[in-house]
Scaffold this motif. Structure first.
Motif, short mmCIF file in Angstrom:
data_model
loop_
_atom_site.label_atom_id
_atom_site.label_comp_id
_atom_site.label_asym_id
_atom_site.label_seq_id
_atom_site.Cartn_x
_atom_site.Cartn_y
_atom_site.Cartn_z
N ALA A 136 2.87 -40.78 -1.01
CA ALA A 136 3.20 -41.92 -1.87
C ALA A 136 2.02 -42.20 -2.81
CB ALA A 136 3.50 -43.14 -1.03
N THR A 137 2.33 -42.51 -4.04
CA THR A 137 1.32 -42.85 -5.02
C THR A 137 1.13 -44.37 -5.03
OG1 THR A 137 2.88 -43.13 -6.83
CG2 THR A 137 2.00 -40.89 -6.46
N LEU A 138 0.11 -44.81 -5.72
CA LEU A 138 -0.10 -46.25 -5.87
C LEU A 138 1.07 -46.87 -6.63
CD1 LEU A 138 -1.73 -48.77 -5.43
CD2 LEU A 138 -3.22 -48.09 -7.31
N ALA A 139 1.61 -46.16 -7.60
CA ALA A 139 2.79 -46.67 -8.32
C ALA A 139 3.97 -46.85 -7.36
CB ALA A 139 3.16 -45.73 -9.46
N ASP A 140 4.12 -45.93 -6.41
CA ASP A 140 5.18 -46.06 -5.40
C ASP A 140 4.95 -47.29 -4.53
OD1 ASP A 140 6.41 -43.66 -6.20
OD2 ASP A 140 5.23 -42.47 -4.76
#
Length: 89
Positions: free
Chosen positions: A3-7
């Motif tokens: 997971a990315t920070l945007a996620d």
């Protein structure tokens, strides 16, 4: 899949039941910036939610910051936020 920070931002904002959400990671455009050097990201967020109805801009931003505040200033260095109701689209 990692997971990315945007996620993570999207997942946290899900509690606002957004009708639309657009998260743009501008971190690469700020490479070399002091905040970016420490690892903090730069994000533009557009969120459209019925939950913003009747709230002024400051109150809308406070609702979002209440959900993301612990990510700032280390993981999120800068956040450009546009919080609208569906009628304001």
């Amino acid at each position: 899949m990692t997971a990315t920070l945007a996620d993570e931002i999207r997942a946290r904002l899900a509690v606002l039941a957004p009708e639309a959400i657009d998260i743009h990671d501008d971190s690469a455009a700020h490479a070399g910036h002091a905040g970016a050097a420490a690892g903090g990201g730069h994000f533009d967020v557009l969120i459209v939610s019925e939950q913003f109805t009747g709230l002024n801009s400051l109150a809308r931003h406070r609702k979002v910051y209440a959900l993301l505040g612990d990510l700032m200033p280390h993981r999120i260095h800068a956040l450009s936020l546009k919080a609208l109701t569906p009628d304001e689209l």
